[in-house]
Design an enzyme around this catalytic site. Structure first.
Site, short mmCIF file in Angstrom:
data_model
loop_
_atom_site.label_atom_id
_atom_site.label_comp_id
_atom_site.label_asym_id
_atom_site.label_seq_id
_atom_site.Cartn_x
_atom_site.Cartn_y
_atom_site.Cartn_z
N GLU A 48 2.06 -1.46 -7.96
CA GLU A 48 2.70 -0.32 -7.49
C GLU A 48 3.44 -0.81 -6.38
O GLU A 48 3.16 -2.05 -5.78
CB GLU A 48 1.54 0.76 -7.04
CG GLU A 48 0.70 0.31 -6.04
CD GLU A 48 -0.31 1.17 -5.46
OE1 GLU A 48 -0.66 1.91 -6.45
OE2 GLU A 48 -0.84 0.95 -4.39
N GLY B 195 -5.45 5.67 0.36
CA GLY B 195 -4.67 4.16 0.66
C GLY B 195 -4.10 3.39 -0.43
O GLY B 195 -4.26 3.69 -1.62
N CYS B 196 -3.24 2.39 -0.01
CA CYS B 196 -2.41 1.73 -0.99
C CYS B 196 -3.38 0.82 -1.98
O CYS B 196 -3.46 1.06 -3.23
CB CYS B 196 -1.42 0.88 -0.45
SG CYS B 196 -1.86 -0.11 0.77
N TYR B 197 -4.12 0.14 -1.36
CA TYR B 197 -5.07 -0.77 -2.32
C TYR B 197 -5.83 0.31 -3.20
O TYR B 197 -6.24 -0.15 -4.37
CB TYR B 197 -6.15 -1.83 -1.49
CG TYR B 197 -5.03 -3.10 -0.68
CD1 TYR B 197 -4.64 -3.74 -1.74
CD2 TYR B 197 -5.51 -3.25 0.41
CE1 TYR B 197 -4.00 -4.92 -1.42
CE2 TYR B 197 -4.56 -4.54 0.93
CZ TYR B 197 -4.01 -5.18 0.07
OH TYR B 197 -3.53 -6.27 0.56
N THR C 66 -5.43 3.01 -4.45
CA THR C 66 -4.88 3.69 -5.36
C THR C 66 -4.58 2.61 -6.74
O THR C 66 -4.91 2.95 -7.67
CB THR C 66 -3.28 4.12 -5.03
OG1 THR C 66 -3.50 5.13 -4.00
CG2 THR C 66 -2.52 4.69 -6.20
#
EC number: 1.2.1.38
Length: 349
Positions: A319, A156-158, A160
């Site tokens: 990011e 997931g984005c968070y 990473t």
């Protein structure tokens, strides 16, 4: 695999799907043979997304209804699943049975435990037998496993933004067992491309709010991966925030160093882990990452500082949530699976 790998994108109408299309249409080693969307079936890519006019085959390739057999017939060797959690799994199993490798951007295969999945996603996992096979695909951490896998679970984005600064330090035993505290801010695209009153421009603009407190779903995979790195349970509080921008994630993590550990050891561990990684940029001591410098790229920028008065290590990262946090990281994994240069198709800044 051949120099040009035939690929399909399922769920190509969401923000992550659109970004996947942008990257794949220009990728030197990918041939896009199918894109699916129930709501857009029959329309060409460029008709729905004018930015793709005269880009590759976007004027000719049409959206179709998702069907594993049809994707096989189209010649797809790898399928990207940019679908909601609970939906990806419906297609992953038949695709794998047909010999098509799967790169999944949803949460359906990130967890190793079906019980934890049920706790955080409120329903039984439809294919628990595949969880032990799926590789949690942080390319900087698990490149060897990714290269051999047929089922790739993109983080997931968070997670990473949180895991990459922490994993080298936990592996080296540099952090104490004190609970971690994590605060993250994300642009509105992280919630997906759907009709939601709380995400309307007038609701988001000039406002900042936390949400999913105290148990955001991503906490499950973060805890899983931190425990693997540390060899013990790692407790943390995670508070995400919605900010009035389109995309980008800025994360700050507060941790306690183990007795006797210095900031120089922290820096050495990060350098050792990421010195040769093309998409991790270590900014250095007391350097704060800025989302504007990572937008539209596959980079994650990491800085750190030591708060002497509080005795706390501060880790900072930035990011693009639909880039390194989703689609471009999926392309990085695609490159590893196929044996290409990990940076192929991702060199833009």
């Amino acid at each position: 695999m051949s120099q040009k790998v035939k690929v399909a994108v399922l769920g190509a109408s969401g923000y992550s799907g659109i970004e996947l299309l942008r990257l794949l249409l220009r990728h030197p080693h990918a041939e896009l043979v199918a894109v699916t969307s129930r709501t857009l079936a029959g329309k060409t890519l460029s008709a729905e997304f004018p930015r793709f006019r005269k880009v590759g085959i976007a004027d000719r390739l049409t959206f179709s209804n998702p069907d594993a057999a049809a994707l096989k017939e189209a010649g797809a060797e790898i399928a990207f699943l940019a679908l909601p959690h609970g939906v990806s799994v419906e297609y992953a199993k038949p695709l794998l049975e047909l010999g098509i490798k799967v790169i999944d951007l949803s949460a359906d295969f990130r967890l190793r435990s079906a019980e934890v999945y049920k706790e955080f996603y409120a329903h039984e996992h439809p294919a628990p037998e595949l969880l032990s096979e799926a590789v949690y695909a942080l390319p900087e951490i698990r490149a060897d496993e990714i290269q051999k896998a047929r089922l790739i679970a993109c983080p997931g984005c968070y997670p990473t933004s949180i895991l990459l600064p922490l994993i080298p330090l936990l592996k080296a035993g540099l952090l104490s067992a004190d609970p971690l505290a994590v605060s993250s801010m994300s642009g509105a695209s992280g919630a997906g491309r759907n009709a939601n009153v709380s995400l309307l421009f007038c609701e988001v603009q000039n406002s900042l709010r936390s949400y999913s407190v105290p148990q955001h779903r991503h906490l499950s995979e973060i805890g899983q991966e931190l425990a693997i790195a540390a060899g013990r349970e790692v407790k943390l509080s995670f508070v995400p925030h919605l900010v009035p921008v389109y995309a980008g994630i800025c994360t700050t993590t507060f941790a306690s160093l183990a007795p006797g550990v210095t900031l120089e050891q922290v820096e050495a561990a990060l350098q050792q882990a990421y010195a040769d990684q093309p998409f991790v940029r270590l900014l250095g001591r007391n350097q704060s990452p800025d989302t504007k410098h990572v937008m539209g790229t596959n980079f994650i920028d990491i800085g750190w500082a030591l708060d002497q008065r509080a005795g706390r290590l501060i880790l900072m990262s930035a990011e693009d949530n639909i880039g390194k946090g989703a689609s471009s990281q999926a392309i990085q994994n695609f490159n590893l699976v196929c044996g290409f240069d990990p940076a192929a198709g991702l060199q833009s800044v």
